[in-house]
Design a protein around this motif. Structure first.
Motif, PDB file in Angstrom:
ATOM      1  N   LEU A  52       0.797  -1.149  -0.105  1.00  0.00           N
ATOM      2  CA  LEU A  52       0.151  -0.002   0.024  1.00  0.00           C
ATOM      3  C   LEU A  52       0.820   1.252  -0.015  1.00  0.00           C
ATOM      4  CD1 LEU A  52      -2.725  -1.060   2.653  1.00  0.00           C
ATOM      5  CD2 LEU A  52      -3.156  -0.553   0.122  1.00  0.00           C
ATOM      6  N   SER A  53       1.985   1.289   0.849  1.00  0.00           N
ATOM      7  CA  SER A  53       2.837   2.344   0.979  1.00  0.00           C
ATOM      8  C   SER A  53       3.654   2.594  -0.630  1.00  0.00           C
ATOM      9  CB  SER A  53       4.033   2.136   1.941  1.00  0.00           C
ATOM     10  OG  SER A  53       3.221   2.060   3.116  1.00  0.00           O
ATOM     11  N   ASP A  54       3.906   1.555  -1.362  1.00  0.00           N
ATOM     12  CA  ASP A  54       4.415   1.597  -2.592  1.00  0.00           C
ATOM     13  C   ASP A  54       3.617   2.199  -3.690  1.00  0.00           C
ATOM     14  OD1 ASP A  54       7.103   0.597  -2.032  1.00  0.00           O
ATOM     15  OD2 ASP A  54       6.421  -1.302  -2.510  1.00  0.00           O
ATOM     16  N   LYS A  55       2.326   1.986  -3.402  1.00  0.00           N
ATOM     17  CA  LYS A  55       1.002   2.275  -4.326  1.00  0.00           C
ATOM     18  C   LYS A  55       0.676   3.664  -3.985  1.00  0.00           C
ATOM     19  CE  LYS A  55      -3.186   0.638  -6.425  1.00  0.00           C
ATOM     20  NZ  LYS A  55      -4.107  -0.480  -6.750  1.00  0.00           N
ATOM     21  N   TYR A  56       0.490   4.074  -2.904  1.00  0.00           N
ATOM     22  CA  TYR A  56      -0.431   5.225  -2.456  1.00  0.00           C
ATOM     23  C   TYR A  56       0.627   6.316  -1.677  1.00  0.00           C
ATOM     24  CZ  TYR A  56      -4.409   2.454  -3.392  1.00  0.00           C
ATOM     25  OH  TYR A  56      -5.427   1.717  -3.986  1.00  0.00           O
ATOM     26  N   GLY A  57       1.563   5.886  -1.312  1.00  0.00           N
ATOM     27  CA  GLY A  57       2.569   6.729  -0.623  1.00  0.00           C
ATOM     28  C   GLY A  57       2.639   6.425   0.978  1.00  0.00           C
ATOM     29  N   ALA A  58       3.804   6.857   1.269  1.00  0.00           N
ATOM     30  CA  ALA A  58       3.879   6.513   2.869  1.00  0.00           C
ATOM     31  C   ALA A  58       3.200   7.586   3.697  1.00  0.00           C
ATOM     32  CB  ALA A  58       5.488   6.766   3.417  1.00  0.00           C
ATOM     33  N   HIS A  59       2.884   8.756   3.174  1.00  0.00           N
ATOM     34  CA  HIS A  59       2.202   9.769   4.151  1.00  0.00           C
ATOM     35  C   HIS A  59       0.655   9.346   4.169  1.00  0.00           C
ATOM     36  CE1 HIS A  59       0.267  13.433   5.477  1.00  0.00           C
ATOM     37  NE2 HIS A  59      -0.666  13.282   4.154  1.00  0.00           N
ATOM     38  N   SER A  60       0.059   8.834   3.106  1.00  0.00           N
ATOM     39  CA  SER A  60      -1.405   8.569   2.959  1.00  0.00           C
ATOM     40  C   SER A  60      -1.537   7.498   3.971  1.00  0.00           C
ATOM     41  CB  SER A  60      -1.982   8.439   1.541  1.00  0.00           C
ATOM     42  OG  SER A  60      -1.680   9.523   0.665  1.00  0.00           O
ATOM     43  N   VAL A  61      -0.839   6.495   3.873  1.00  0.00           N
ATOM     44  CA  VAL A  61      -1.042   5.350   4.694  1.00  0.00           C
ATOM     45  C   VAL A  61      -0.734   5.482   6.006  1.00  0.00           C
ATOM     46  CG1 VAL A  61      -0.240   2.879   5.342  1.00  0.00           C
ATOM     47  CG2 VAL A  61      -0.330   3.834   2.801  1.00  0.00           C
ATOM     48  N   THR A  62       0.213   6.260   6.663  1.00  0.00           N
ATOM     49  CA  THR A  62       0.510   6.689   7.811  1.00  0.00           C
ATOM     50  C   THR A  62      -0.451   7.409   8.380  1.00  0.00           C
ATOM     51  OG1 THR A  62       3.010   6.602   7.432  1.00  0.00           O
ATOM     52  CG2 THR A  62       2.225   7.439   9.517  1.00  0.00           C
ATOM     53  N   ILE A 112      -3.983  -4.565  12.941  1.00  0.00           N
ATOM     54  CA  ILE A 112      -3.689  -4.374  11.464  1.00  0.00           C
ATOM     55  C   ILE A 112      -3.322  -3.191  11.034  1.00  0.00           C
ATOM     56  CG2 ILE A 112      -5.091  -4.068   9.339  1.00  0.00           C
ATOM     57  CD1 ILE A 112      -7.012  -6.025  10.272  1.00  0.00           C
ATOM     58  N   ALA A 113      -3.834  -1.847  11.815  1.00  0.00           N
ATOM     59  CA  ALA A 113      -3.484  -0.510  11.362  1.00  0.00           C
ATOM     60  C   ALA A 113      -1.921  -0.419  11.622  1.00  0.00           C
ATOM     61  CB  ALA A 113      -4.204   0.405  12.459  1.00  0.00           C
ATOM     62  N   TRP A 114      -1.395  -0.884  12.937  1.00  0.00           N
ATOM     63  CA  TRP A 114      -0.095  -0.636  12.988  1.00  0.00           C
ATOM     64  C   TRP A 114       0.831  -1.623  12.308  1.00  0.00           C
ATOM     65  CZ3 TRP A 114      -0.064  -0.740  19.236  1.00  0.00           C
ATOM     66  CH2 TRP A 114      -0.704   0.729  19.668  1.00  0.00           C
ATOM     67  N   ALA A 115       0.455  -2.693  11.784  1.00  0.00           N
ATOM     68  CA  ALA A 115       1.095  -3.347  10.606  1.00  0.00           C
ATOM     69  C   ALA A 115       1.345  -2.597   9.435  1.00  0.00           C
ATOM     70  CB  ALA A 115       0.311  -4.707  10.528  1.00  0.00           C
ATOM     71  N   PHE A 116       0.280  -1.825   9.040  1.00  0.00           N
ATOM     72  CA  PHE A 116       0.422  -1.038   7.889  1.00  0.00           C
ATOM     73  C   PHE A 116       1.404   0.450   8.189  1.00  0.00           C
ATOM     74  CE2 PHE A 116      -3.829  -1.980   6.099  1.00  0.00           C
ATOM     75  CZ  PHE A 116      -3.851  -3.269   5.737  1.00  0.00           C
ATOM     76  N   GLY A 117       1.308   0.590   9.507  1.00  0.00           N
ATOM     77  CA  GLY A 117       2.017   1.927   9.881  1.00  0.00           C
ATOM     78  C   GLY A 117       3.554   1.556   9.926  1.00  0.00           C
ATOM     79  N   LYS A 118       3.933   0.319  10.521  1.00  0.00           N
ATOM     80  CA  LYS A 118       5.274  -0.146  10.476  1.00  0.00           C
ATOM     81  C   LYS A 118       6.023   0.003   9.157  1.00  0.00           C
ATOM     82  CE  LYS A 118       4.164  -3.756  13.239  1.00  0.00           C
ATOM     83  NZ  LYS A 118       4.047  -4.725  13.765  1.00  0.00           N
ATOM     84  N   ALA A 119       5.202  -0.439   8.083  1.00  0.00           N
ATOM     85  CA  ALA A 119       5.920  -0.736   6.896  1.00  0.00           C
ATOM     86  C   ALA A 119       5.757   0.850   6.155  1.00  0.00           C
ATOM     87  CB  ALA A 119       4.662  -1.494   5.713  1.00  0.00           C
ATOM     88  N   SER A 120       4.764   1.496   6.351  1.00  0.00           N
ATOM     89  CA  SER A 120       4.694   2.920   5.700  1.00  0.00           C
ATOM     90  C   SER A 120       5.939   3.870   6.440  1.00  0.00           C
ATOM     91  CB  SER A 120       3.201   3.489   5.973  1.00  0.00           C
ATOM     92  OG  SER A 120       3.262   3.776   7.514  1.00  0.00           O
ATOM     93  N   VAL A 121       6.078   3.752   7.580  1.00  0.00           N
ATOM     94  CA  VAL A 121       7.344   4.564   8.118  1.00  0.00           C
ATOM     95  C   VAL A 121       8.549   4.058   7.543  1.00  0.00           C
ATOM     96  CG1 VAL A 121       8.752   4.816  10.246  1.00  0.00           C
ATOM     97  CG2 VAL A 121       6.016   4.879  10.343  1.00  0.00           C
ATOM     98  N   PHE A 122       8.720   2.945   7.200  1.00  0.00           N
ATOM     99  CA  PHE A 122      10.215   2.491   6.478  1.00  0.00           C
ATOM    100  C   PHE A 122      10.064   2.827   4.952  1.00  0.00           C
ATOM    101  CE2 PHE A 122      11.186   0.720  10.481  1.00  0.00           C
ATOM    102  CZ  PHE A 122      12.508   0.737  10.433  1.00  0.00           C
ATOM    103  N   LYS A 123       8.928   3.120   4.503  1.00  0.00           N
ATOM    104  CA  LYS A 123       8.697   3.573   3.148  1.00  0.00           C
ATOM    105  C   LYS A 123       9.020   4.864   3.210  1.00  0.00           C
ATOM    106  CE  LYS A 123       7.722   3.716  -1.290  1.00  0.00           C
ATOM    107  NZ  LYS A 123       8.767   3.103  -2.300  1.00  0.00           N
ATOM    108  N   TYR A 124       8.989   5.902   4.283  1.00  0.00           N
ATOM    109  CA  TYR A 124       9.355   7.032   4.466  1.00  0.00           C
ATOM    110  C   TYR A 124      10.872   7.015   4.229  1.00  0.00           C
ATOM    111  CZ  TYR A 124       5.298   9.756   6.116  1.00  0.00           C
ATOM    112  OH  TYR A 124       4.058  10.400   6.204  1.00  0.00           O
ATOM    113  N   ILE A 125      11.416   5.960   4.974  1.00  0.00           N
ATOM    114  CA  ILE A 125      13.186   6.165   5.021  1.00  0.00           C
ATOM    115  C   ILE A 125      13.742   5.659   3.814  1.00  0.00           C
ATOM    116  CG2 ILE A 125      14.748   4.960   6.250  1.00  0.00           C
ATOM    117  CD1 ILE A 125      12.827   4.497   8.737  1.00  0.00           C
ATOM    118  N   SER A 126      13.042   4.824   2.950  1.00  0.00           N
ATOM    119  CA  SER A 126      13.615   4.411   1.680  1.00  0.00           C
ATOM    120  C   SER A 126      13.650   5.361   0.594  1.00  0.00           C
ATOM    121  CB  SER A 126      12.886   3.047   1.043  1.00  0.00           C
ATOM    122  OG  SER A 126      11.656   3.155   1.006  1.00  0.00           O
TER     123      SER A 126
END
Length: 418
Positions: free
Chosen positions: A265-275, A325-339
Motif C-alpha cells: 500500500l505504501s508503494d502504491k499510495y505513498g508513505a504519508h497517506s498510509v501513515t 492491522i493498523a500498526w502493521a500498515f504503519g510499521k511498513a509505511s514509516v520505513f517507506k518514508y525512510i527508503s
C-alpha cells in the motif's frame, strides 16, 4: 543461481530468521506470568522484566545497521543469532529476579535483527519494490504471535523452564538454515569510515525525529502491548494462560503478517497517506480501549438503578485486532518514508528509527506497570497510548498535511499569475 532467485532466497530465510528472533524477544510476554507468580512481583517489576530484553535489542540496532552497511547482512545476522543461543538456554536455570534481568539483556540482542535484515533485504530489490520487500521481512513481527501459540503449550505441559530450552534449539537450527540459504553481494556494501557518534548526527534532521516518533507508536506500542496483553486478559477477564495467549495473538498476528500488505500500500499510495490513516484508526481504537469497566448509578422513581459499562472480551479483542492491522500498515509505511528520503544510507537511518521504536517498546511496559500500580486501572495502558498518538497526529498535521495545503495554494496562486 540467477539474481532473482538469490533475492527470493534471501527474503525467505531472512524473514524466517526475523520471525524466530522476534519470538525469542517476546518470550517474557508468556513465561513472565508464571515467573511473576513465583517471585511475587508487582506490576512495575513485571513491566521491567518483560521490557529488559527490549532494551538491548533496541540499543544495538544503530551499530548493527552501520555494520550491515559495512560488512553485509549475511555475516552480521549469522553472528548475532549465534550469540543469543547460550543466553536463551541459560534462562531455564535462572532463579532470582536479577538473574532474569541480567540474562534477559543478552537474550534481547535478538531484537536487533530488524536493523540487519531491513537494509540487507532492501538492497536485493529495485526501489519501486523495496516497500513490499521490507514489508515481507517485517512480517517476521508475527514471531510475537508464534510465541503465544508455542510458549503457553510448553508452560502448561512441562513448566516455563522448557520454553527457553526449546527456543535455544530453534534458534540454533535457524542459524544453520540462514547461513546455508542466504547470499552476499559485494556491491551492496557501503564503505564508510564514519564513527558511531557521527551516525547519530542524523538525529539533527527533524524528519528523522518525526519518523522516530511515528515508529515509537506503531512498533514500540506493538511490542509493548504484545508483552502486556496475555497478563491483561488473565487479570481483566479471568482467562487461563492458553486462552489469554490465543486471544492476544489476535492482535500480534495481524500486526506482523499484514506488514507486507502495508508495504504494498505504501508503494502504491505513498508513505504519508498510509501513515495518516493509520494514526486516525489508532486514535479511535485507543479512545474506546481507554474506558475502564465502571458502574453508573442513577436515581429513578423506583429507586437507584445501576448500569454497567465496559468492553466485554469479544469487543475488546475486536478492537485489538483492528489496532494490530493498523500498526502493521504503519510499521511498513514509516520505513517507506525512510527508503524514499534516505536511499543511500537505509541501514543507518533504519537503525536509528528502529532504536526509537524499540525504546518505546522498552519504556511503555514499565509505564504500564507504574500506572497500574498507581491507579489500579488496567486500561490506563491504553490511556497512555492514546495520548502518544495525539502527539503524532498533531505533529503530522503541521509538518505534512498543513504544509502540503499551503504549498498547494501557493502553486495555485502562482499558476493564476502566470
Amino acid at each position: 543461481m540467477d539474481r532473482n532467485r538469490q533475492a527470493l532466497s534471501v527474503l525467505i530465510v531472512s524473514t524466517l530468521a526475523f520471525t524466530v528472533c522476534f519470538m525469542v524477544w517476546m518470550m517474557f510476554g508468556v513465561i513472565g506470568i508464571p515467573i511473576k507468580k513465583a517471585l511475587n512481583l508487582n506490576a512495575t517489576e513485571f513491566g521491567l522484566l518483560t521490557a529488559t530484553p527490549v532494551l538491548t535489542g533496541s540499543l544495538i540496532r544503530v551499530p548493527l545497521g552501520i555494520w550491515t552497511d559495512r560488512y553485509g547482512g549475511r555475516i552480521v545476522m549469522t553472528i548475532l543469532m549465534a550469540c543469543t543461543v547460550p543466553a536463551i538456554y541459560l534462562m531455564a536455570y535462572a532463579t532470582e529476579y536479577w538473574h532474569f534481568l541480567t540474562i534477559g539483556l543478552f537474550v534481547g540482542l535478538a531484537g536487533g535483527s530488524f536493523s540487519v535484515g531491513t537494509p540487507y533485504v532492501a538492497r536485493w530489490y529495485p526501489r519501486n519494490r523495496q516497500g513490499f520487500a521490507m514489508g515481507v521481512y517485517g512480517a517476521g513481527n508475527s514471531g510475537a504471535a508464534v510465541n503465544k501459540f508455542i510458549a503457553p503449550a510448553l508452560v502448561v505441559a512441562f513448566g516455563w523452564a522448557m520454553v527457553p530450552q526449546v527456543y535455544a534449539a530453534i534458534m540454533l537450527g535457524t542459524v544453520i538454515v540462514f547461513w546455508l540459504f542466504s547470499h552476499s553481494d559485494p556491491a551492496h556494501l557501503v564503505p564508510s569510515h564514519v564513527k558511531f557518534s557521527d551516525q547519530l548526527k542524523a538525529l539533527k534532521d527533524p524528519k528523522v525525529i518525526k519518523y522516530c516518533q511515528y515508529y515509537s507508536i506503531v512498533f514500540g506500542g506493538y511490542v509493548a502491548l504484545s508483552l502486556w496483553m496475555v497478563q491483561y486478559y488473565v487479570g481483566e477477564y479471568g482467562l487461563d494462560i492458553r486462552a489469554a495467549a490465543l486471544l492476544a495473538a489476535c492482535f500480534s498476528l495481524p500486526g506482523g503478517v499484514l506488514r507486507a500488505v502495508g508495504g504494498w500500500l505504501s508503494d502504491k499510495y505513498g508513505a504519508h497517506s498510509v501513515t495518516w490513516w493509520v494514526m486516525w484508526v489508532s486514535w479511535i481504537c485507543l479512545f474506546l480501549l481507554s474506558y475502564p469497566q465502571f458502574d453508573f448509578t442513577i436515581t429513578t422513581i423506583n429507586g437507584p438503578k445501576t448500569f454497567h459499562f465496559g468492553l466485554n472480551v469479544y469487543a475488546f479483542t475486536g478492537l485489538m485486532f483492528i489496532l494490530g492491522i493498523a500498526w502493521a500498515f504503519g510499521k511498513a509505511s514509516v520505513f517507506k518514508y525512510i527508503s524514499d528520503d534516505y536511499p543511500t544510507n537505509i541501514g543507518t537511518i533504519s537503525g536509528i528509527v528502529g532504536l526509537a521504536g524499540g525504546l518505546g517498546g522498552f519504556v511503555l511496559p514499565i509505564l504500564f506497570g507504574v500506572l497500574l500500580d498507581l491507579t489500579g486501572i488496567r486500561s490506563s495502558a491504553f490511556m497512555l497510548m492514546y495520548g502518544v498518538v495525539w502527539v503524532s497526529l498533531i505533529w503530522m498535521y503541521w509538518t505534512e498535511v498543513r504544509r502540503a495545503q499551503v504549498m498547494g495554494s501557493q502553486a495555485t496562486a502562482f499558476s493564476l499569475k502566470g
